[in-house]
Scaffold this motif. Sequence first.
Motif, PDB file in Angstrom:
ATOM      1  N   THR B  60       1.011  -1.143  -0.169  1.00 25.44           N
ATOM      2  CA  THR B  60       0.022   0.124   0.073  1.00 25.44           C
ATOM      3  C   THR B  60       0.793   1.061  -0.124  1.00 25.44           C
ATOM      4  O   THR B  60       2.056   1.098   0.331  1.00 25.44           O
ATOM      5  N   SER B  61       0.488   2.333  -0.398  1.00 24.83           N
ATOM      6  CA  SER B  61       1.141   3.406  -0.483  1.00 24.83           C
ATOM      7  C   SER B  61       0.444   4.903   0.258  1.00 24.83           C
ATOM      8  O   SER B  61      -0.746   4.865   0.375  1.00 24.83           O
ATOM      9  N   ARG B  62       1.118   5.734   0.810  1.00 23.72           N
ATOM     10  CA  ARG B  62       0.623   6.694   1.175  1.00 23.72           C
ATOM     11  C   ARG B  62       1.567   8.264   0.966  1.00 23.72           C
ATOM     12  O   ARG B  62       2.688   7.728   0.742  1.00 23.72           O
ATOM     13  N   LEU B  63       1.017   9.368   0.880  1.00 22.77           N
ATOM     14  CA  LEU B  63       2.055  10.547   0.622  1.00 22.77           C
ATOM     15  C   LEU B  63       2.396  10.902   1.802  1.00 22.77           C
ATOM     16  O   LEU B  63       1.873  11.026   2.908  1.00 22.77           O
ATOM     17  N   GLY B  64       3.899  10.868   1.947  1.00 18.46           N
ATOM     18  CA  GLY B  64       4.222  11.590   3.353  1.00 18.46           C
ATOM     19  C   GLY B  64       4.576  12.938   3.097  1.00 18.46           C
ATOM     20  O   GLY B  64       4.023  13.666   2.633  1.00 18.46           O
ATOM     21  N   GLU B  65       5.796  13.231   4.066  1.00 23.91           N
ATOM     22  CA  GLU B  65       6.086  14.831   4.222  1.00 23.91           C
ATOM     23  C   GLU B  65       7.054  15.170   3.042  1.00 23.91           C
ATOM     24  O   GLU B  65       7.771  14.428   2.411  1.00 23.91           O
ATOM     25  N   ALA B  66       7.010  16.554   2.865  1.00 25.80           N
ATOM     26  CA  ALA B  66       7.903  17.195   1.837  1.00 25.80           C
ATOM     27  C   ALA B  66       9.173  17.906   2.505  1.00 25.80           C
ATOM     28  O   ALA B  66       8.982  17.971   3.782  1.00 25.80           O
ATOM     29  N   THR B  67      10.364  17.460   2.055  1.00 24.72           N
ATOM     30  CA  THR B  67      11.500  18.068   2.446  1.00 24.72           C
ATOM     31  C   THR B  67      12.423  18.959   1.588  1.00 24.72           C
ATOM     32  O   THR B  67      11.956  18.957   0.521  1.00 24.72           O
ATOM     33  N   PRO B  68      12.952  19.967   2.117  1.00 25.08           N
ATOM     34  CA  PRO B  68      13.816  20.987   1.249  1.00 25.08           C
ATOM     35  C   PRO B  68      14.592  20.426   0.224  1.00 25.08           C
ATOM     36  O   PRO B  68      14.409  20.917  -1.030  1.00 25.08           O
ATOM     37  N   GLU B  69      15.380  19.363   0.431  1.00 29.88           N
ATOM     38  CA  GLU B  69      16.242  18.677  -0.304  1.00 29.88           C
ATOM     39  C   GLU B  69      15.451  17.890  -1.436  1.00 29.88           C
ATOM     40  O   GLU B  69      16.027  17.526  -2.549  1.00 29.88           O
ATOM     41  N   ARG B  70      14.262  17.999  -1.301  1.00 28.00           N
ATOM     42  CA  ARG B  70      13.263  17.176  -2.308  1.00 28.00           C
ATOM     43  C   ARG B  70      12.678  18.183  -3.132  1.00 28.00           C
ATOM     44  O   ARG B  70      11.597  18.050  -4.152  1.00 28.00           O
ATOM     45  N   GLY B  71      13.094  19.551  -2.876  1.00 30.39           N
ATOM     46  CA  GLY B  71      12.379  20.694  -3.647  1.00 30.39           C
ATOM     47  C   GLY B  71      10.869  20.680  -3.262  1.00 30.39           C
ATOM     48  O   GLY B  71      10.451  21.139  -4.159  1.00 30.39           O
ATOM     49  N   GLY B  72      10.868  20.483  -2.127  1.00 31.74           N
ATOM     50  CA  GLY B  72       9.446  20.854  -1.349  1.00 31.74           C
ATOM     51  C   GLY B  72       8.409  19.616  -2.169  1.00 31.74           C
ATOM     52  O   GLY B  72       7.258  19.818  -2.173  1.00 31.74           O
ATOM     53  N   ARG B  73       8.827  18.612  -2.411  1.00 32.22           N
ATOM     54  CA  ARG B  73       7.931  17.541  -2.982  1.00 32.22           C
ATOM     55  C   ARG B  73       7.801  16.349  -1.827  1.00 32.22           C
ATOM     56  O   ARG B  73       8.619  15.927  -1.317  1.00 32.22           O
ATOM     57  N   ALA B  74       6.630  15.957  -1.841  1.00 29.61           N
ATOM     58  CA  ALA B  74       6.147  14.860  -0.861  1.00 29.61           C
ATOM     59  C   ALA B  74       6.886  13.464  -1.368  1.00 29.61           C
ATOM     60  O   ALA B  74       6.871  13.133  -2.775  1.00 29.61           O
ATOM     61  N   LYS B  75       7.232  12.702  -0.157  1.00 27.04           N
ATOM     62  CA  LYS B  75       7.534  11.302  -0.307  1.00 27.04           C
ATOM     63  C   LYS B  75       6.384  10.359  -0.669  1.00 27.04           C
ATOM     64  O   LYS B  75       5.082  10.623  -0.084  1.00 27.04           O
ATOM     65  N   ARG B  76       6.552   9.254  -1.332  1.00 23.09           N
ATOM     66  CA  ARG B  76       5.257   8.442  -1.431  1.00 23.09           C
ATOM     67  C   ARG B  76       5.893   7.095  -0.647  1.00 23.09           C
ATOM     68  O   ARG B  76       6.994   6.487  -0.882  1.00 23.09           O
ATOM     69  N   TYR B  77       5.386   6.882   0.515  1.00 24.89           N
ATOM     70  CA  TYR B  77       5.844   5.630   1.292  1.00 24.89           C
ATOM     71  C   TYR B  77       4.931   4.409   1.012  1.00 24.89           C
ATOM     72  O   TYR B  77       3.883   4.505   0.880  1.00 24.89           O
ATOM     73  N   PHE B  78       5.824   3.371   0.871  1.00 23.31           N
ATOM     74  CA  PHE B  78       5.230   2.130   0.412  1.00 23.31           C
ATOM     75  C   PHE B  78       5.321   0.899   1.783  1.00 23.31           C
ATOM     76  O   PHE B  78       6.441   1.194   2.471  1.00 23.31           O
ATOM     77  N   ARG B  79       4.236   0.443   1.859  1.00 26.57           N
ATOM     78  CA  ARG B  79       4.197  -0.445   3.155  1.00 26.57           C
ATOM     79  C   ARG B  79       4.121  -1.785   2.440  1.00 26.57           C
ATOM     80  O   ARG B  79       2.938  -2.176   1.830  1.00 26.57           O
ATOM     81  N   LEU B  80       4.777  -2.752   3.096  1.00 21.72           N
ATOM     82  CA  LEU B  80       4.339  -4.061   2.864  1.00 21.72           C
ATOM     83  C   LEU B  80       3.201  -4.679   3.530  1.00 21.72           C
ATOM     84  O   LEU B  80       2.760  -4.470   4.418  1.00 21.72           O
ATOM     85  N   THR B  81       2.286  -5.333   2.647  1.00 21.63           N
ATOM     86  CA  THR B  81       0.750  -5.676   3.360  1.00 21.63           C
ATOM     87  C   THR B  81       0.969  -6.999   3.681  1.00 21.63           C
ATOM     88  O   THR B  81       2.044  -7.600   3.540  1.00 21.63           O
ATOM     89  N   ARG B  82       0.158  -7.479   4.265  1.00 20.60           N
ATOM     90  CA  ARG B  82       0.231  -9.078   5.025  1.00 20.60           C
ATOM     91  C   ARG B  82       0.298  -9.919   3.617  1.00 20.60           C
ATOM     92  O   ARG B  82       1.112 -10.751   3.787  1.00 20.60           O
TER      93      ARG B  82
END
Lengths: 905, 111
Positions: B60-82
């Motif tokens: 599954t995925s969710r959008l995470g926080e944005a950081t300056p070194e990413r040019g203010g773009r959010a990370k997309r976190y992927f999580r392993l499902t069962r």
Amino acid sequence: MTTPPRLAVRWLERRLNPDERQDLVGDLTEQFHARVARHGRRAAARWFWRESLALAWGFSWRRRDVVSAAHERVRVRWFLSNAAMDWRHAWRALRASRGSAISAMLTLTVTLGLATSLFSVTNGLLLRPLPYPAPDRLVRLAEAEIDRSPYATSFAPVMPESGGRLSDVAIGLFASATTITHLTPYSLVGRAVTTAAGTEQRVCAEVGVGFFELLGLQPERGRLFIAADAGADAAPTVVLSETFWRDVLESRDDIVGTTLVIDQVPHMIAGVADGSPRFPEADIDLWIAGRWRWPSPGARRNFSMWLPAIARLAPGATVEDASQEARQVGAMIAAATPGLADGTDVAVPVFRIRPLQDDLAQPVRPALVALGAAMSLVLIVAAVSLVNLLLARSTARHREMAVRLTLGAGRWRITRPLLFEQILIAGAGGLGGSLLALWILRVMPAFAPGDLSGLADVRFDTASFLFVSAVALTLGIGVGLLPAWQLPAGSLRDLSPAGRAMIGRRVVSAEAARRALVTVQVALAVVLLVGAGLLARTMWTLSRVDPGFEGEHAVTVKIGLPELIFREPERQSGFFDQVLTRLAQHPDVIAAGASSTLPLNPVGMSGSFTIEGRPRPATPEEFPRANKVAVTAGYLQAVGTPILEGRGFSDEDTAAAERVAIIDESLARRYFPGEQPIGQRIEYLREMRRIVGIARAIKQRGLTEQDDPVIYFPSAQMPAVMAFNRLTGGIAVRTSGDPLAVVPFIRTAVREADATVPVHAVASLGDRLRDTYSSQRFYALILGMFAVLAVVVSVLGVYGVLAYAVERRQAEFGLRRALGGDERHILGLVLRQVAVLIAVGAVAGSIIAGLGAGLLRSLLFGVDALDPATFSAAVTLVACVGLLAASVPAWRAMRVDPARTLRAD
Amino acid sequence: MPREGMGEIEHFVLAALLRLDGESYGVPILEEIATRTERAVSRPSVYIALRRLESKGLVTSRLGEATPERGGRAKRYFRLTRAGARQLEQTRLAFERMWQGLTPASRRTAR
């Protein structure tokens, strides 16, 4: 803080979906910063670009089917391999039915080639607007007809292009007209032009000074004419054509303002015309500023020069308005000219105003209509046979289509190879067609008669080709795809005997269509054969007409004597004496002579005369009329015109001797019926002349024309101004060998007599004679080729239809044989089909030919357009060839083995 | 028995997620695979594998926080499902069973 290359970021973001941008670009940027720290900014930027490109490329490709990228690859490969398979299938199908495929391609080639060249010619000669601004506002003004009053035409110089001449009196009046502007007279003249290369005869146009302004042309160099050039005290001025400037004067820059010697008079070169105004003719070398003197209204027109003129319609005026005003001008001239009303001097001029475009296309139109009609016929024959072939191909495919449909192929799937097949045929046909059109357009001008000389300028018309190709493609593909769409959705029923019967019915209807088409072909073949036959008979008749002279072993050259220099009679006769004396010294020369009018030229002078002892006619129309030709003693022998009675001219017929004349047999027949003309005297130009001989009549205007009565005068007894005409006159030489071999000798003799006199229009008299019926030869050739083509195509059609019918009825014939029908019965069955087809076609063809023969009438000679012999010959030929073609399948039908055919089903 | 296995990249991505405590975003996943496999992995194929796994329900995925070194773009976190973890385990077992009993010598003949 450094940022990743902005351009790359923007570019990448454009290529990603909104929900992908955040994390993908974010990840890249994050890694970029890590790399900047490790590898430096530049390396990191390079890396960023590389990764962006890879990401965009890889993503845009594979995102489409996230579930299975592999699937996508398979799909593409599947489609491609299917397409390749379809191409192979189409290619195999074409090879399997090679005969009909090749015929279809050839037919398409002929169709496209002919149609494209036909449209190119029509576009080029009839529809193309003149290359001048507002071409539809240009009009030509000419006298509609010159009344045949005795003196009206006596001294008007005859110009090569006919169509009437405008009196310069009228030009003065038209200058104040309100419906037309820029009225500019012009006349086509030959002039002796002296350059470094020597003196040559050149085609020049004398034009009014408004000429270039009227046509909206610009100078390439120097200037064009200005109003002052027409002034009485202005220096003679000339404008060069670009071709003349380039070819003769080698594009010299310093030419403007220098002089050019024309007819031994220096002319100032004003400039070079931009491009080449192709008016009044295509190959004008020089335009000379015309300086005609304008007699005031009321002056006798007898000695005036008559000119045609061009003009531009005033804004808002129509051709009708201008014609209306022209009639008023005519009336004004009549009112202002005493002697007009009683009709004794001159007639009231009638002016004709027509759009220039129409006027220029006018002489070509009837010839083009005939050519176009013949080409259209072949086109129809070819198109019909194309449809026919495709129909035949498609009926042959029904069974295959039924099998493939039944086995579960989709419509599109079975249509595709058919489509590819048609594309292959159409592609080959299109290529062939364009090559054929190019070839036709290149070769045709070489055969074209003089009045179609514009053909040389006709270019391959791409638009026409595309249009014709589109039509042919649509037609071809439409008919070609029929088998795939005609069948009902796949069912095994089509393969059962009942289903086959159903296909059979459909085949029968296609058969009927083919039969109708073949009938059309037969009909058109008859039409073309009739046309070709009529022209062939015309050619044959022409070859047996006596032209009144002996064309072989004679050569004629025209001599461009500048009038100004050779105005005195002594100088003119001295010149010819010297040349002819020199010519007589050549061992091959049998006779040589000069004439004011060479054979097959427009007559320089014609007019009325009176016969001594007969009452003077009351009206001008009743005066006897004849063409008047001044000749030297050796001339008639040189052209090979025999003296039938009396004597020819000799050196004793000098200016001091008794005035004599020779008449031709046509004049003798018309004006001295049942009388002996020799010894009688005629009055011409207030001088009595004794008739001393009768010469054979010459076909002066070509073989197809009536003889005009002619009076020959010894040139020594004529005033010089009338003894020679530089447009029509020259020297004739009879030789014992090849006449053209003495031409260099003639040139030398003329140069020795006077180096400034040009020789031109050198041709053997035989060639000139053949040129007069080049139209007939051209159309006979074209129609002959077309007729052969049409006959071949329709014979193939007859054969195809019958062969197929016999094939299909094998079982029936076998059964008939088994039941005791004899061979002759079966032969009758088969031939009856063909006979009906040919009979209907022949009757229809004869009717069409009868209706269309009028188109050819102007080209025919010595044969009626509805000549029954030609018609029946054409029908017989088509019938015989058709039956011959039918005999092969008929023979096969007779040989059907009953046992084998009965077993087969 | 699951009918379909996974492609190599998908396998790598799931394994990388497992190594990264079951949840991470693009950069660590890419780096983990690169260091572990000692291969240059194609960036698009990793991202596409992640999306494919998500559509199969393995992550599954969710959008995470944005950081300056990413040019203010959010990370997309992927999580392993069962399900993802189970699939990974099955794949591992399948591989292990396939390798069972193969000696270095037989591996050489396979070459």
